[in-house]
Design an enzyme around this catalytic site. Sequence first.
Site, PDB file in Angstrom:
ATOM      1  N   ALA A  65     -14.731   4.014   1.201  1.00  0.00           N
ATOM      2  CA  ALA A  65     -13.622   4.494   2.027  1.00  0.00           C
ATOM      3  C   ALA A  65     -12.862   5.636   1.357  1.00  0.00           C
ATOM      4  O   ALA A  65     -12.317   6.505   2.033  1.00  0.00           O
ATOM      5  CB  ALA A  65     -12.669   3.341   2.351  1.00  0.00           C
ATOM      6  N   THR A  66     -12.837   5.652   0.031  1.00  0.00           N
ATOM      7  CA  THR A  66     -12.163   6.760  -0.662  1.00  0.00           C
ATOM      8  C   THR A  66     -12.833   8.085  -0.316  1.00  0.00           C
ATOM      9  O   THR A  66     -12.168   9.062   0.052  1.00  0.00           O
ATOM     10  CB  THR A  66     -12.184   6.538  -2.188  1.00  0.00           C
ATOM     11  OG1 THR A  66     -11.507   5.312  -2.483  1.00  0.00           O
ATOM     12  CG2 THR A  66     -11.505   7.681  -2.929  1.00  0.00           C
ATOM     13  N   ASN A 103      -3.378  -2.566   3.297  1.00  0.00           N
ATOM     14  CA  ASN A 103      -4.075  -3.297   2.238  1.00  0.00           C
ATOM     15  C   ASN A 103      -3.150  -4.189   1.424  1.00  0.00           C
ATOM     16  O   ASN A 103      -3.607  -5.087   0.741  1.00  0.00           O
ATOM     17  CB  ASN A 103      -4.807  -2.325   1.321  1.00  0.00           C
ATOM     18  CG  ASN A 103      -3.928  -1.198   0.849  1.00  0.00           C
ATOM     19  OD1 ASN A 103      -3.448  -0.388   1.654  1.00  0.00           O
ATOM     20  ND2 ASN A 103      -3.702  -1.129  -0.445  1.00  0.00           N
ATOM     21  N   GLN A 117      -9.508  -2.147   5.680  1.00  0.00           N
ATOM     22  CA  GLN A 117      -9.112  -3.560   5.719  1.00  0.00           C
ATOM     23  C   GLN A 117      -9.350  -4.191   7.081  1.00  0.00           C
ATOM     24  O   GLN A 117      -9.366  -5.421   7.194  1.00  0.00           O
ATOM     25  CB  GLN A 117      -7.625  -3.698   5.367  1.00  0.00           C
ATOM     26  CG  GLN A 117      -7.275  -3.279   3.961  1.00  0.00           C
ATOM     27  CD  GLN A 117      -7.793  -4.245   2.904  1.00  0.00           C
ATOM     28  OE1 GLN A 117      -8.151  -5.392   3.192  1.00  0.00           O
ATOM     29  NE2 GLN A 117      -7.844  -3.789   1.670  1.00  0.00           N
ATOM     30  N   HIS A 155     -17.715  -3.118   0.831  1.00  0.00           N
ATOM     31  CA  HIS A 155     -17.300  -4.174  -0.108  1.00  0.00           C
ATOM     32  C   HIS A 155     -16.029  -4.903   0.309  1.00  0.00           C
ATOM     33  O   HIS A 155     -15.596  -5.840  -0.371  1.00  0.00           O
ATOM     34  CB  HIS A 155     -17.203  -3.640  -1.544  1.00  0.00           C
ATOM     35  CG  HIS A 155     -15.980  -2.850  -1.875  1.00  0.00           C
ATOM     36  ND1 HIS A 155     -14.865  -3.428  -2.451  1.00  0.00           N
ATOM     37  CD2 HIS A 155     -15.692  -1.542  -1.734  1.00  0.00           C
ATOM     38  CE1 HIS A 155     -13.944  -2.480  -2.649  1.00  0.00           C
ATOM     39  NE2 HIS A 155     -14.427  -1.335  -2.215  1.00  0.00           N
ATOM     40  N   THR A 191     -29.291  11.925  -0.784  1.00  0.00           N
ATOM     41  CA  THR A 191     -30.254  10.906  -0.379  1.00  0.00           C
ATOM     42  C   THR A 191     -29.559   9.574  -0.160  1.00  0.00           C
ATOM     43  O   THR A 191     -28.760   9.139  -0.991  1.00  0.00           O
ATOM     44  CB  THR A 191     -31.331  10.747  -1.476  1.00  0.00           C
ATOM     45  OG1 THR A 191     -31.940  12.015  -1.694  1.00  0.00           O
ATOM     46  CG2 THR A 191     -32.378   9.719  -1.075  1.00  0.00           C
ATOM     47  N   CYS A 205      -5.722  -0.446  -6.907  1.00  0.00           N
ATOM     48  CA  CYS A 205      -5.820   0.924  -7.383  1.00  0.00           C
ATOM     49  C   CYS A 205      -4.571   1.353  -8.122  1.00  0.00           C
ATOM     50  O   CYS A 205      -4.594   2.290  -8.901  1.00  0.00           O
ATOM     51  CB  CYS A 205      -6.077   1.855  -6.209  1.00  0.00           C
ATOM     52  SG  CYS A 205      -7.326   1.180  -5.119  1.00  0.00           S
TER      53      CYS A 205
HETATM   54  C1  LIG Z   1     -10.156  -0.575  -0.517  1.00  0.00           C
HETATM   55  C2  LIG Z   1      -9.496   0.474   0.286  1.00  0.00           C
HETATM   56  C3  LIG Z   1      -9.831   1.815   0.152  1.00  0.00           C
HETATM   57  C4  LIG Z   1     -10.846   2.294  -0.877  1.00  0.00           C
HETATM   58  O1  LIG Z   1     -12.133   1.900  -0.526  1.00  0.00           O
HETATM   59  P1  LIG Z   1     -13.358   2.126  -1.548  1.00  0.00           P
HETATM   60  O2  LIG Z   1     -14.561   1.825  -0.724  1.00  0.00           O
HETATM   61  O3  LIG Z   1     -13.144   1.157  -2.646  1.00  0.00           O
HETATM   62  O4  LIG Z   1     -13.315   3.534  -1.972  1.00  0.00           O
HETATM   63  C5  LIG Z   1      -9.213   2.734   0.962  1.00  0.00           C
HETATM   64  N1  LIG Z   1      -8.282   2.353   1.859  1.00  0.00           N
HETATM   65  C6  LIG Z   1      -7.920   1.072   2.020  1.00  0.00           C
HETATM   66  C7  LIG Z   1      -6.909   0.716   3.040  1.00  0.00           C
HETATM   67  C8  LIG Z   1      -8.510   0.087   1.229  1.00  0.00           C
HETATM   68  O5  LIG Z   1      -8.129  -1.168   1.378  1.00  0.00           O
END
Ligand SMILES: *Cc1c(COP(=O)(O)O)cnc(C)c1O
Length: 404
Positions: free
Chosen positions: A86-87, A167, A195, A217, A255, A342
């Site tokens: 998600a980052t 989150n 989330q 994840h 890839t 984080c």
């Molecule tokens: C965990 C999270 C992220 C980051 O996701 P990653 O896949 O670990 O990079 C971004 N935004 C929210 C709201 C999250 O809970």
Amino acid sequence: MPDAQPGRGETPGRREPIYMDYQATTPLDPRVLDAMLPHMRGRVGNPHSNTHSHGREAMRAVDDARIAIAALIGANAAEIVFTSGATESNNMLLRGAASAGARVGRRGIVSCVTEHHAVLDVVRRLAEEGSAVATLGVDGNGLLDPGSVLRAANSGTAIVSVMAANNEIGVLQPIAEIAAAAHAVGALFHTDAAQAVGRVPVDVRAQGIDAMSFTAHKMYGPMGIGAAYVAADARGRIDPLLYGGGQQGGLRSGTLPVALCVGFGEAARICAAEMDEDARRVAAMRDAFLEALSSAGVVFELNGAVSPRLPGNVNVSFPGVDAEALLMRAGRHLSISSGSACTAESLEPSHVVAALGGRPLRAEEAIRVSLGRMTTGEEVADAARIVARSVGRLRGVAYTPLED
Ligand SMILES: *Cc1c(COP(=O)(O)O)cnc(C)c1O
């Protein structure tokens, strides 16, 4: 089904800590691992090599995963772009919309103070690079008023970005109304739904979402893979972040990791089938946890709206009890957090709880307990006892022991 109780050890008399940090990451569902293993053991084929059967087989597996992921959110498979998480999706969608928007005179970005740092810090950087950024506040429940988006957005706005589920405090933003406000000025609407996807229903068309970030994840899939949903008619308005071989329609070169894609797809399939049942069970355990604290006489404040809220999220402040001290005391037995993983390293009080207003120390006293698919009723009862005992020690009070 879930047979796995992550982190509970086999050693008699010495139990491993209970895992209650499902909003930081979820355990890998054993069914997801089973789906992935054949793709990690002995199989070969670059999914982008279409001149031979090895490559075509790999792409078939990736395509199946894409279909399952798209189905979970009401999208078409072609609208799913795999990323590393998600980052990366947030970076790509926000930067991509800012750079494409600038070409047509749209240099504005509207976002919200309670966003994850993977949005906030990107938006801050874009402001340094020349974007006009408005970061909107929330009410005492953590909710953003769609009317404030209408007031902040204008014909120069490229993108409005507001998360679906928070989150830290788990509140669900009114994203359909916020999307409508974005569309009223011709801006794109993006939501960080890391989330929300897999935990609560998300329907990109019904909710008016043009771009969305999510990650495997947080939904019982593997770490290291996520997705960006880009609506078919928004594609031309988002520039790529990564350039290279032109994979995924040129939006994200590189890839594809076949086993991770397959695991993400299987995780999506399971969430689609079991989300309602999981949500009911997890919400009941969340309520039982809070009731156990109350019946032990522990005084606490719930941070964020009671509803609408993620089923497994508890975020509470214990007046007079420093969150870090509580985590140190409880941490040997219980894996919980003081907010987002984080920012945990910096030990800064939560920017989300601080944004709710109220008592000045509320953010320093906030802890997050998050439950999920593998959580058991026994763990919930144990966790409530551990928290009650720790809070009691720190307050110099002996709370009435809880019944089983
Ligand atoms: C965990 C999270 C992220 C980051 O996701 P990653 O896949 O670990 O990079 C971004 N935004 C929210 C709201 C999250 O809970």
